[in-house]
Design an enzyme around this catalytic site. Structure first.
Site, short mmCIF file in Angstrom:
data_model
loop_
_atom_site.label_atom_id
_atom_site.label_comp_id
_atom_site.label_asym_id
_atom_site.label_seq_id
_atom_site.Cartn_x
_atom_site.Cartn_y
_atom_site.Cartn_z
N ASP A 34 0.87 -1.19 0.00
CA ASP A 34 0.00 0.00 0.00
C ASP A 34 0.90 1.23 0.00
O ASP A 34 2.06 1.15 0.39
CB ASP A 34 -0.87 0.00 1.27
CG ASP A 34 -2.13 0.81 1.12
OD1 ASP A 34 -3.23 0.22 1.17
OD2 ASP A 34 -2.05 2.05 0.95
N VAL A 53 1.37 1.87 -6.85
CA VAL A 53 1.27 1.00 -8.03
C VAL A 53 1.35 1.78 -9.34
O VAL A 53 1.59 1.20 -10.40
CB VAL A 53 -0.01 0.12 -8.01
CG1 VAL A 53 0.01 -0.86 -6.86
CG2 VAL A 53 -1.27 0.98 -8.01
N ASN A 93 -5.84 -4.83 -6.14
CA ASN A 93 -7.00 -4.24 -5.47
C ASN A 93 -6.89 -2.72 -5.34
O ASN A 93 -7.92 -2.05 -5.28
CB ASN A 93 -7.13 -4.89 -4.08
CG ASN A 93 -8.09 -4.14 -3.20
OD1 ASN A 93 -9.31 -4.25 -3.35
ND2 ASN A 93 -7.57 -3.33 -2.28
N TYR A 150 -13.62 6.82 -13.83
CA TYR A 150 -13.70 5.57 -13.05
C TYR A 150 -14.35 4.47 -13.87
O TYR A 150 -13.86 3.33 -13.90
CB TYR A 150 -14.50 5.84 -11.77
CG TYR A 150 -14.45 4.70 -10.77
CD1 TYR A 150 -13.28 4.43 -10.05
CD2 TYR A 150 -15.57 3.91 -10.52
CE1 TYR A 150 -13.23 3.39 -9.13
CE2 TYR A 150 -15.53 2.87 -9.60
CZ TYR A 150 -14.35 2.62 -8.90
OH TYR A 150 -14.31 1.59 -8.00
N LYS A 155 -12.40 1.02 -14.95
CA LYS A 155 -12.82 -0.32 -14.52
C LYS A 155 -13.22 -1.19 -15.73
O LYS A 155 -13.07 -2.42 -15.68
CB LYS A 155 -13.93 -0.23 -13.49
CG LYS A 155 -13.46 0.40 -12.16
CD LYS A 155 -12.31 -0.38 -11.51
CE LYS A 155 -11.97 0.14 -10.13
NZ LYS A 155 -10.88 -0.61 -9.47
N1 LIG Z 1 -15.88 0.46 -1.80
C1 LIG Z 1 -16.62 0.30 -2.87
O1 LIG Z 1 -17.83 0.62 -2.87
C2 LIG Z 1 -16.04 -0.31 -4.13
C3 LIG Z 1 -16.93 -0.75 -5.10
C4 LIG Z 1 -16.41 -1.31 -6.27
C5 LIG Z 1 -15.06 -1.45 -6.44
N2 LIG Z 1 -14.21 -1.00 -5.46
C6 LIG Z 1 -12.79 -1.15 -5.71
O2 LIG Z 1 -12.22 -1.91 -4.67
C7 LIG Z 1 -10.86 -1.53 -4.48
C8 LIG Z 1 -10.62 -1.24 -3.01
O3 LIG Z 1 -11.52 -0.22 -2.61
P1 LIG Z 1 -11.84 0.11 -1.09
O4 LIG Z 1 -13.28 0.42 -1.01
O5 LIG Z 1 -11.26 -0.91 -0.19
O6 LIG Z 1 -11.02 1.49 -0.97
P2 LIG Z 1 -10.25 2.15 0.25
O7 LIG Z 1 -10.07 3.56 -0.17
O8 LIG Z 1 -10.94 1.85 1.54
O9 LIG Z 1 -8.83 1.38 0.26
C9 LIG Z 1 -7.98 1.47 -0.83
C10 LIG Z 1 -6.55 1.22 -0.39
O10 LIG Z 1 -5.73 1.31 -1.55
C11 LIG Z 1 -4.60 2.12 -1.27
N3 LIG Z 1 -4.12 2.76 -2.49
C12 LIG Z 1 -4.75 3.72 -3.21
N4 LIG Z 1 -4.00 4.10 -4.25
C13 LIG Z 1 -2.86 3.35 -4.20
C14 LIG Z 1 -1.69 3.29 -4.98
N5 LIG Z 1 -1.52 4.12 -6.02
N6 LIG Z 1 -0.74 2.39 -4.66
C15 LIG Z 1 -0.89 1.59 -3.59
N7 LIG Z 1 -1.96 1.63 -2.78
C16 LIG Z 1 -2.94 2.49 -3.08
C17 LIG Z 1 -5.09 3.12 -0.23
O11 LIG Z 1 -4.01 3.69 0.53
C18 LIG Z 1 -6.03 2.26 0.61
O12 LIG Z 1 -5.35 1.62 1.67
C19 LIG Z 1 -10.60 -0.35 -5.42
O13 LIG Z 1 -9.99 -0.82 -6.60
C20 LIG Z 1 -12.01 0.16 -5.74
O14 LIG Z 1 -12.07 0.79 -6.98
C21 LIG Z 1 -14.66 -0.43 -4.31
#
Ligand SMILES: NC(=O)c1ccc[n+]([C@@H]2O[C@H](COP(=O)([O-])OP(=O)(O)OC[C@H]3O[C@@H](n4cnc5c(N)ncnc54)[C@H](O)[C@@H]3O)[C@@H](O)[C@H]2O)c1
Length: 253
Positions: A37, A64, A90, A156, A160
């Protein structure tokens, strides 16, 4: 025998939210996990919590979006554990729900750099390792916006869709090398993801969420971690190149 006994798994964006729960679930099923992360404090907290529970966890700070940092993450993992079996892409960021007419260049670039380039960087680095090892498993975190058109902002949604495309491309081209690549497409999951958005586009938000009352319920992080476990385990051995909607049937309407 646990479902991921002695497997080595990298989970990007696992300092918080869905990724953190995937890491915990994998560890409970016997995997050694790499908490990757760019939020150093969050990743260290996660690593400490897992280690206190007796799990094998390594923390790696990585953005990333930077190819060199992704390569270092892979190298550190191989150095620590000697092997990599599972990669979960993720890490992802939102786009403040900016509709097409309101997209800011900075938003577009940030979303593409993390959500698209980030996934490409890890794929490019891991595939040669998986080929050398005789195979491997990739789980990409897409979104229901990667399968539908109107449930997020432009950047977004495009990012995706790209994740879904990369998933199918890799599955198709590297399936014969025993590499499986599948995606999860969640609807709304209760994390800090939405709260991280600032300066939200009111028009984009309104049109993207007009169908939200048709969503039976929001998901919990464990709902998504369960799917990520299935896709990483041998139980899904005959599945390759799919993007599984995880939305309680919302997009089925
Ligand atoms: N929460 C939702 O409703 C939802 C729905 C569909 C898809 N997603 C996808 O699920 C994944 C995780 O989402 P979440 O809800 O847990 O988000 P979150 O914001 O709670 O956690 C995301 C984590 O990724 C880390 N991160 C962000 N950019 C980064 C980078 N460039 N390099 C390394 N780490 C990085 C952040 O520091 C954080 O710890 C994402 O890809 C998001 O698009 C989330």
């Amino acid at each position: 025998m646990k479902r991921l006994e002695d497997k080595i798994a990298i989970i990007t964006g696992s300092g918080a939210g869905i990724g953190k729960q995937i890491a915990r679930t994998y560890a409970q099923e016997g995997a050694k996990v790499v908490i990757a992360d760019f939020d150093e404090k969050a990743l260290q907290t996660t690593v400490n919590a897992l280690q206190e529970q007796g799990y094998d966890a390594l923390g790696v700070k990585v953005n990333v979006a930077e190819a060199s940092e992704v390569q270092a993450m892979i190298d550190d993992t191989v150095e620590a554990f000697g092997r990599i079996d599972i990669l979960v892409n993720n890490a992802g960021v939102g786009d403040n729900m900016q509709a097409a007419a309101h997209v800011e260049d900075a938003t577009w670039e940030r979303v593409m750099n993390v959500n698209v380039n980030g996934v490409m960087h890890t794929l490019r680095a891991i595939i040669p390792i998986f080929i050398k090892n005789g195979g491997g498993t990739i789980v990409n975190m897409a979104s229901i916006t990667g399968l539908t058109g109107g449930r997020g902002g432009l950047a977004y949604t495009a990012s995706k869709h790209a994740v879904v495309g990369m998933t199918k491309n890799v599955a198709s081209q590297y399936g014969p090398e025993h590499i499986r690549c599948n995606a999860i497409a969640p609807a709304q999951v209760e994390t800090e993801f939405s709260a991280r958005m600032t300066n939200v586009d009111p028009f984009g938000l309104e049109i993207a969420t007009r169908g939200v009352n048709l969503m039976p319920k929001a998901g919990q992080v464990q709902d998504i971690a369960n799917i990520a476990l299935f896709l990483a385990s041998e139980e899904s051995a005959y599945i390759n190149g799919v993007a599984l909607a995880a939305d309680a049937g919302w997009s089925a309407y």
